[in-house]
Design an enzyme around this catalytic site. Structure first.
Site: not given
Length: 687
Positions: A322-324
């Site tokens: 998942k995105d940071k």
């Protein structure tokens, strides 16, 4: 904060790049790589788009994983299918397994193990261990058994971490526990196998044995000597016969030995009471939970949780990265940890921006790609029309953009995240060097620094300048696990061709293959753009679709066998049998079929341009194989809702303060990128 602006240069809504100059009003700016990141420049709708900024804060980009059963992983009644006992697969599961044939085993990508002994043992003990291993190498022929104490570890979880990490970094060592003290010495079994095969093969074999991954296999390099192969068979059978089985096979007149883990049902039927009790004791404990993280990379969060719980990062499994720069919710499973033990550490996780919920016991780990997709709740700020359009027209511009993408979808490009965050050298360039088996060049690309004077870039510059892996390792931060593993191997084996091979082999398989997948993804993006520019927006003769996916028949099959690829005929093109959203494009590999039209010729020329005209998409020295896969040309968001807020400007307020904001929510299938979807809505490229 990424700032994006309208790009009004199209060929049927396509923008072109020549060198570093973009045609038209190239006003796009981003804080990341901007237009240099990719050629994601082909759109399928003709609305005008608008300016705006994304990811102004983590709260503006919320990602919630959708489980395989269709539930959001943070919903109160979440119950993942893998938490249930063995059962017959549902029709929904069958359809999902079938649909996954069109997606790569992403590794998207980055299932990274961290065995950094500098962190686990501490710098002083780690340095002493490295001196000990060098001493063993120098005195390899001596019969005297020497040992080193690594200290006392009362906690059994931490002892397990030490054992596994030492064995991973130094497969030629044997670790033993005396009460709570851990001691290491040279492993005589390793020494014997290294005399039969190469030392590098022995290291990889012992890592394979230690990992015990169900269904996995290890293949020795081809061996023309039957007598020598017999010796290897006898050694493996004598030492590991209860765990594995061996078999010779011939491929292209070369014979190799493959070692496979025995399946449980292949164990001898008659077992002693002690053996039954031992098998019962080995039943692995798995605990599932939902992780909420903020402004953290998935692997960064896992590394911290592993340290707190006293396990390895590889004990965590998940369905996707998942995105940071977001708030994200995702399902995870951790091995060897009870729900009570996990809940006891909740307060420590919260101090690092992580929250744990839906904690429960399960029977198996998660697998990459085992999800339906992701739900996105986004806020796009500072909206304004392009050019000299009036602000009052913004509402219509937003409506046009959202409705067009809702109805027609978007080109299913891989987003910039697929290629890494570096602006100097990206992952696909490393992957190309590996496919061409240019090992030394690939390592140099791997260590190419970015702008900046942080420790990791200083360490990379030092290595490229001096070639001194030991000094560079001392500079490299402890949390840069991949770089440290590589440097440690280069220090041990040198930075020549063989040393570089050993360096890559020191990384987990999933990380090695990620770079190859990244290159193939780059080619797919370029193929998608070329397909739309040259062949238009309707399926044509030679295009590929799934067999049985004719209109009205797309979802009627319940066959669990992998779907077959069908080549569109001239009659089907004439009769409009298929629609553009049924077209699939191959990711390059050794098991895919290419289109039988102009696009197929383009693939051949594109690979030849990179020196891969005869590539078999196997990197034998690194035990890598890329079969390839198929990906839909278009993707479409589901459950789309949006709301535009245009605040009235008050006296004394700046334009920035009262700028319009767009709230947008939608669902995407797994491996589809929200930034690419937004790019189609706003008519720009996002990174």
């Amino acid at each position: 904060m990424a700032s994006v602006m309208f790009l009004p240069c199209f060929l049927r809504f396509c923008a072109f790049k020549s060198g570093n100059t973009w045609c038209g009003k190239s006003e796009l700016t981003t804080t990341a790589r901007g237009m240099e990141s990719d050629s994601l420049s082909c759109f399928i709708s003709d609305h005008e788009g608008f300016h705006g900024t994304i990811k102004n804060s983590p709260q503006d980009f919320v990602v919630i994983e959708i489980g395989i059963n269709g539930q959001l992983v943070n919903s109160p009644d979440v119950q993942e299918e893998h938490t249930k006992g063995p059962s017959q697969p549902s029709q929904a599961t069958k359809r999902d397994d079938k649909s996954k044939q069109s997606k790569p085993d992403d590794t998207d990508i980055l299932n990274q193990d961290c065995f950094d002994l500098n962190v686990i043992l501490g710098p002083a003990v780690n340095k002493e261990l490295e001196h000990f291993t060098n001493k063993i190498r120098v005195k390899a022929d001596e019969e005297e058994q020497v040992e080193l104490s690594l200290g006392t570890y009362p906690d059994k979880h931490l002892r397990a971490v030490v054992h596994r990490a030492v064995r991973y970094n130094f497969p030629f060592l044997q670790t033993v526990t005396n009460q709570s003290e851990i001691r290491v010495r040279e492993d005589p079994d390793f020494k014997e196998l290294a005399s039969l095969a190469s030392e590098g093969e022995a290291e990889e074999f012992f890592r394979f044995i230690d990992a015990k991954v169900p269904g996995s296999a290890f293949t020795f390099l081809p061996d023309d000597s039957k007598e020598h192969r017999t010796s290897v068979h006898h050694f493996v059978s004598r030492r590991f016969g209860k765990l594995v089985e061996t078999k010779s096979f011939t491929d292209q007149q070369k014979t190799s030995i493959t070692v496979r883990l025995r399946e449980r049902n292949k164990q001898p039927k008659k077992r002693t009471i002690a053996e039954c009790q031992e098998e019962k004791d080995e039943v692995t404990l798995y605990t599932a939970f939902t992780l909420r993280k903020e402004n953290l990379e998935t692997l960064e969060a896992i590394s911290y949780m592993a340290a707190v719980l006293g396990v390895l990062p590889s004990d965590f499994t998940y369905a996707g990265i998942k995105d940071k720069r977001a708030i994200t919710y995702q399902a995870m499973v951790v091995k060897k940890i009870s729900p009570e033990w996990l809940l006891d550490k909740v307060s420590e996780f919260e101090r690092r921006g992580m929250q744990i919920s839906h904690v429960r016991s399960v029977s198996e780990p998660l697998k990459l790609g085992r999800l339906q997709g992701n739900h996105f709740d986004l806020v796009i700020k500072h909206l304004k029309p392009h050019g000299n359009r009036e602000l009052v027209e913004l509402q219509q511009l937003v409506k046009d953009g959202v409705e067009n993408v809702k109805n027609r979808g978007f080109v299913n490009y891989y987003g910039p995240q697929r290629f890494g965050s570096g602006s100097c050298v990206q992952a696909d360039q490393v992957g190309l060097a590996l496919l061409k088996e240019k090992m030394e060049a690939s390592v140099k690309l791997f260590f190419t620094p970015e702008d900046g004077d942080d420790l990791q870039n200083k360490a990379k510059r030092h290595f490229l300048l001096t070639g001194n892996a030991k000094e560079s390792l001392a500079l490299m931060p402890a949390y840069k696990a991949r770089e440290r593993l590589m440097l440690r191997a280069l220090h041990r084996y040198g930075s020549g061709q063989e040393g570089c091979v050993r360096g890559w082999l020191s990384l987990p398989h999933s990380m090695r293959v990620f770079y190859l997948h990244s290159y193939c993804s780059r080619v797919w993006n370029e193929a998608a753009k070329y397909r739309l520019q040259k062949l238009g927006f309707k399926p044509v003769q030679g295009d590929l679709v799934w067999a049985g996916s004719e209109k009205g028949l797309k979802d009627t099959t319940e066959d669990v066998n992998p779907p077959q690829v069908h080549v569109v005929t001239s009659e089907e093109e004439k009769d409009d049998v298929f629609s553009l959203d049924q077209v699939i494009l191959p990711m390059p590999g050794n098991s895919v079929k290419y289109p039988e039209n102009l696009l197929g010729q383009w693939y051949q020329g594109r690979l030849a341009q990179d020196g891969l005209g005869s590539c078999r998409f196997r990197v034998t020295p690194l035990k890598l194989n890329v079969p390839g896969c198929y990906r839909p040309l278009l993707a479409k968001p589901q459950n789309v809702t949006y709301s535009l807020r245009i605040a009235e400007k008050l006296q004394g307020q700046s334009d920035e303060t009262c700028a319009p904001n767009l709230t947008l929510s939608f669902d995407l299938d797994a491996s589809c990128y929200a930034t690419v979807c937004l790019g189609e809505i706003m008519k720009c490229n996002l990174s």
